[in-house]
Design a protein around this motif. Sequence first.
Motif, PDB file in Angstrom:
ATOM      1  N   LYS A 102      -3.034 -17.810  -0.940  1.00 17.02           N
ATOM      2  CA  LYS A 102      -3.292 -16.297  -0.838  1.00 17.02           C
ATOM      3  C   LYS A 102      -4.258 -15.814   0.245  1.00 17.02           C
ATOM      4  CE  LYS A 102      -3.752 -16.845  -5.330  1.00 17.02           C
ATOM      5  NZ  LYS A 102      -2.861 -18.090  -5.675  1.00 17.02           N
ATOM      6  N   LEU A 103      -3.746 -15.052   0.950  1.00 13.99           N
ATOM      7  CA  LEU A 103      -4.404 -14.706   2.306  1.00 13.99           C
ATOM      8  C   LEU A 103      -5.080 -13.115   2.184  1.00 13.99           C
ATOM      9  CD1 LEU A 103      -2.381 -16.261   4.851  1.00 13.99           C
ATOM     10  CD2 LEU A 103      -4.202 -17.365   3.757  1.00 13.99           C
ATOM     11  N   ARG A 104      -4.301 -12.149   1.901  1.00 15.41           N
ATOM     12  CA  ARG A 104      -4.637 -10.765   1.937  1.00 15.41           C
ATOM     13  C   ARG A 104      -3.882  -9.883   0.918  1.00 15.41           C
ATOM     14  NH1 ARG A 104      -3.318  -6.822   6.780  1.00 15.41           N
ATOM     15  NH2 ARG A 104      -4.480  -5.116   6.213  1.00 15.41           N
ATOM     16  N   LEU A 105      -4.710  -9.357   0.139  1.00 11.72           N
ATOM     17  CA  LEU A 105      -4.009  -8.273  -0.979  1.00 11.72           C
ATOM     18  C   LEU A 105      -4.367  -6.885  -0.753  1.00 11.72           C
ATOM     19  CD1 LEU A 105      -2.708  -7.916  -3.532  1.00 11.72           C
ATOM     20  CD2 LEU A 105      -4.744  -8.384  -4.781  1.00 11.72           C
ATOM     21  N   VAL A 106      -3.189  -6.123  -0.467  1.00 13.60           N
ATOM     22  CA  VAL A 106      -3.268  -4.726  -0.157  1.00 13.60           C
ATOM     23  C   VAL A 106      -2.643  -3.935  -1.212  1.00 13.60           C
ATOM     24  CG1 VAL A 106      -2.748  -2.535   1.417  1.00 13.60           C
ATOM     25  CG2 VAL A 106      -3.081  -5.170   2.350  1.00 13.60           C
ATOM     26  N   VAL A 107      -3.195  -3.045  -1.975  1.00 15.50           N
ATOM     27  CA  VAL A 107      -2.960  -2.229  -3.263  1.00 15.50           C
ATOM     28  C   VAL A 107      -3.510  -0.922  -3.224  1.00 15.50           C
ATOM     29  CG1 VAL A 107      -2.713  -4.294  -4.522  1.00 15.50           C
ATOM     30  CG2 VAL A 107      -5.018  -3.322  -4.599  1.00 15.50           C
ATOM     31  N   THR A 108      -2.597  -0.109  -3.907  1.00 12.57           N
ATOM     32  CA  THR A 108      -3.141   1.243  -4.188  1.00 12.57           C
ATOM     33  C   THR A 108      -3.997   1.047  -5.491  1.00 12.57           C
ATOM     34  OG1 THR A 108      -1.157   1.744  -5.447  1.00 12.57           O
ATOM     35  CG2 THR A 108      -1.161   2.363  -3.164  1.00 12.57           C
ATOM     36  N   LYS A 109      -4.636   2.292  -5.773  1.00 13.43           N
ATOM     37  CA  LYS A 109      -5.522   2.311  -7.142  1.00 13.43           C
ATOM     38  C   LYS A 109      -4.877   1.990  -8.152  1.00 13.43           C
ATOM     39  CE  LYS A 109      -9.341   3.131  -9.408  1.00 13.43           C
ATOM     40  NZ  LYS A 109      -8.823   3.281 -10.831  1.00 13.43           N
ATOM     41  N   ASN A 110      -3.682   2.629  -8.390  1.00 12.05           N
ATOM     42  CA  ASN A 110      -2.774   2.857  -9.477  1.00 12.05           C
ATOM     43  C   ASN A 110      -2.288   1.160  -9.635  1.00 12.05           C
ATOM     44  OD1 ASN A 110      -1.093   3.575 -11.559  1.00 12.05           O
ATOM     45  ND2 ASN A 110       0.598   3.513 -10.310  1.00 12.05           N
ATOM     46  N   ALA A 111      -1.860   0.589  -8.572  1.00 13.60           N
ATOM     47  CA  ALA A 111      -1.385  -0.894  -8.717  1.00 13.60           C
ATOM     48  C   ALA A 111      -2.509  -1.939  -8.936  1.00 13.60           C
ATOM     49  CB  ALA A 111      -0.706  -1.090  -7.151  1.00 13.60           C
ATOM     50  N   SER A 112      -3.722  -1.531  -8.356  1.00 16.06           N
ATOM     51  CA  SER A 112      -4.847  -2.322  -8.812  1.00 16.06           C
ATOM     52  C   SER A 112      -5.214  -2.366 -10.310  1.00 16.06           C
ATOM     53  CB  SER A 112      -6.179  -1.903  -7.939  1.00 16.06           C
ATOM     54  OG  SER A 112      -7.183  -2.672  -8.079  1.00 16.06           O
ATOM     55  N   ASP A 113      -5.082  -1.445 -10.681  1.00 14.90           N
ATOM     56  CA  ASP A 113      -5.471  -1.258 -12.260  1.00 14.90           C
ATOM     57  C   ASP A 113      -4.308  -1.818 -13.110  1.00 14.90           C
ATOM     58  OD1 ASP A 113      -7.645   0.546 -11.729  1.00 14.90           O
ATOM     59  OD2 ASP A 113      -6.118   2.478 -12.184  1.00 14.90           O
ATOM     60  N   LYS A 114      -2.842  -1.938 -12.654  1.00 17.17           N
ATOM     61  CA  LYS A 114      -1.899  -2.631 -13.262  1.00 17.17           C
ATOM     62  C   LYS A 114      -2.236  -4.111 -13.253  1.00 17.17           C
ATOM     63  CE  LYS A 114       1.388   1.291 -13.217  1.00 17.17           C
ATOM     64  NZ  LYS A 114       2.727   1.553 -12.623  1.00 17.17           N
TER      65      LYS A 114
END
Length: 259
Positions: free
Chosen positions: A41-53
């Motif tokens: 895994k190289l890079r993770l881009v998330v919104t706050k909502n997705a990060s919480d899930k």
Amino acid sequence: MKKPKWVVEKEQMKRKAAAETLWLFGLHAVRDALNNPTREKLRLVVTKNASDKLVEAIEFSGLTPEVVEPRKFDVPIDAQSVHQGAALEVKPLNWGALADRALGDGERPPRLLLLDRVTDPHNVGAILRSAEVFGAQAVIGTRHNSAPETGALAKTASGALERQPYLRERNLADTIVALQGMGYLVLGLDGEAEQTIEQVVEGRRTHAVALVLGAEGPGLRQKTKETVDHLVKIDFAGAFGSLNVSNAAAVALYASLPR
């Protein structure tokens, strides 16, 4: 001394593979990739909502996410992709050699699915799900004229891509011959075949079986038809008998299993 052309091409392919990355998207696909220790895994881009899930999967992966506002979610995926606020850049999985995957687990007769020019990533994703459900050792396509590992394929597979081996071999006919040499009974699905899957595997359900499926429309290539051990069809109840390739893969796998 000048290197032979085939050596140069092989080295170029290795360098290209080493540099290749892809973006997975959607909560299911990203979560399962984060939880897969064999996935680079190289890079993770998330919104706050997705990060919480995804908090538990993110912690397990050890990756530090880039949390962005939904309107600033800018990653190189198709604009129409339903990403659900999560995208992960990864390296393609390496499932190893055909011979290793074809051995089986020693607990049940091995089953393989081979794909002849099935290029639609949604079909291949659905086939991976069915393969996992029915215990196939691997799904095997070709390096050319088959669906590569992509975000769309991973999303359709709904996590199965991280668990179900998906190999891409150089030549399908050579792969079939290799499997026959390992003791596999290789069956090609053809709507015009005289025998059903059940008829051909009767008395041989404990054997290793590989099922070859062609693209919707053109079906199996002539070379494939000539190389398999038998051409078989799915036994339909009514006069109208037609399934898309992903449904046909599920039915064919089930029909071949030991009873």
